[in-house]
Design an enzyme around this catalytic site. Sequence first.
Site, short mmCIF file in Angstrom:
data_model
loop_
_atom_site.label_atom_id
_atom_site.label_comp_id
_atom_site.label_asym_id
_atom_site.label_seq_id
_atom_site.Cartn_x
_atom_site.Cartn_y
_atom_site.Cartn_z
N GLU A 98 0.73 -1.01 0.08
CA GLU A 98 0.52 -0.34 0.15
C GLU A 98 0.97 1.14 -0.12
O GLU A 98 1.76 1.27 0.86
CB GLU A 98 -1.47 0.26 1.51
CG GLU A 98 -2.36 -0.12 0.80
CD GLU A 98 -2.35 0.66 0.52
OE1 GLU A 98 -1.99 1.48 -0.53
OE2 GLU A 98 -4.70 0.36 0.21
N ASP A 99 0.69 2.21 -0.49
CA ASP A 99 0.51 3.57 -0.31
C ASP A 99 0.42 4.12 0.90
O ASP A 99 1.64 4.72 2.12
CB ASP A 99 0.66 4.25 -1.56
CG ASP A 99 -0.66 5.22 -1.38
OD1 ASP A 99 -1.78 3.83 -0.84
OD2 ASP A 99 -1.54 5.97 -2.42
N ASP A 102 -4.40 5.12 6.58
CA ASP A 102 -4.71 6.69 6.75
C ASP A 102 -5.92 6.14 8.24
O ASP A 102 -5.94 6.30 8.75
CB ASP A 102 -5.38 7.32 5.17
CG ASP A 102 -5.46 9.02 5.94
OD1 ASP A 102 -6.19 9.29 6.96
OD2 ASP A 102 -6.10 9.41 5.62
N PHE A 151 -2.27 16.56 3.72
CA PHE A 151 -2.54 15.95 2.65
C PHE A 151 -1.77 15.56 2.03
O PHE A 151 -1.28 16.48 1.32
CB PHE A 151 -3.71 16.57 1.87
CG PHE A 151 -4.65 14.77 1.44
CD1 PHE A 151 -5.65 15.32 1.39
CD2 PHE A 151 -4.16 15.52 -0.17
CE1 PHE A 151 -6.24 13.78 -0.43
CE2 PHE A 151 -4.44 14.50 -1.21
CZ PHE A 151 -5.41 13.83 -1.13
N ARG A 164 0.60 11.95 -9.71
CA ARG A 164 1.23 10.63 -8.90
C ARG A 164 2.64 10.89 -9.02
O ARG A 164 3.57 9.72 -8.74
CB ARG A 164 0.81 9.93 -9.94
CG ARG A 164 -0.95 9.41 -8.81
CD ARG A 164 -1.33 7.99 -9.35
NE ARG A 164 -3.10 8.49 -9.47
CZ ARG A 164 -4.17 7.80 -8.06
NH1 ARG A 164 -2.98 7.83 -6.87
NH2 ARG A 164 -4.85 7.09 -8.03
C1 PRP Z 1 -6.06 5.44 -0.93
C2 PRP Z 1 -4.60 4.99 -0.60
C3 PRP Z 1 -5.59 4.10 -0.15
C4 PRP Z 1 -5.94 4.24 1.02
C5 PRP Z 1 -5.91 4.67 2.05
O1 PRP Z 1 -6.50 5.13 -1.82
O2 PRP Z 1 -3.87 4.71 -1.88
O3 PRP Z 1 -5.42 2.82 -0.65
O4 PRP Z 1 -6.86 5.57 -0.02
O5 PRP Z 1 -7.20 5.48 2.67
P1 PRP Z 1 -7.23 4.84 4.39
O6 PRP Z 1 -6.60 4.25 5.38
O7 PRP Z 1 -8.81 5.74 5.18
O8 PRP Z 1 -9.16 3.59 3.27
P2 PRP Z 1 -7.93 6.02 -2.95
O9 PRP Z 1 -9.04 5.65 -2.54
O10 PRP Z 1 -7.36 7.94 -2.72
O11 PRP Z 1 -7.19 5.06 -4.89
P3 PRP Z 1 -5.75 5.44 -5.51
O12 PRP Z 1 -4.37 4.59 -4.37
O13 PRP Z 1 -6.49 4.96 -7.04
O14 PRP Z 1 -5.63 6.91 -4.97
#
Ligand code: PRP
Length: 176
Positions: A98-99, A102, A151, A164
Amino acid sequence: MELYTPEVMIAEDEIVTRIEALGKAITKDFENEDLVVICVLKGAFVFCSDLIKRINLPLKLEFISLSSYGDSTNSSGNVRLEMDITANIEGKNVLIVEDIVDSGLTIKTLLEMLAIRRPKAVRLASLLFKPMNLKHKVHIDYLGFEIEDKFVIGYGLDYAGRYRELPYIGILNAGN
Ligand code: PRP
């Protein structure tokens, strides 16, 4: 479209150094084992690409696409499965990449989704962790950086689909 240079939170060389250490730890922990790496699209694609180059194991790479933020800076509270992995993970060691963790909702949902498929073990690598927003307890086995409640964009992370491509983790300032 005007050019905007975000403030740097984590520089590119710091990220590289940290990923080297994570790769070594993963290599050691899964010694003599096979590994299925699941990259959570889209945000984790840059981190995952750099991380797997530092893992010295026979691994297979899978992609899954989950989304909860849409174009907003706040989670919608629903995690949508947009694209599933293609491999059978029953009896396999799985490393989710994961990146960012949150609220923890995405990972909680993904762990539940994968558990049904009866993998041997599931571990989590996340480049970033933002503890301030955590609503679902998540254990991160391989963490890059714990960050404050800003953010963040870049190195795979977006705001409304943009930024990105930045080679570092930046901070999105209001008004940009
Ligand atoms: C982002 C990120 C994680 C998630 C984390 O994804 O890549 O997967 O949010 O947030 P959380 O812990 O509150 O669930 P996003 O839905 O923005 O999709 P993306 O990776 O395609 O940008």
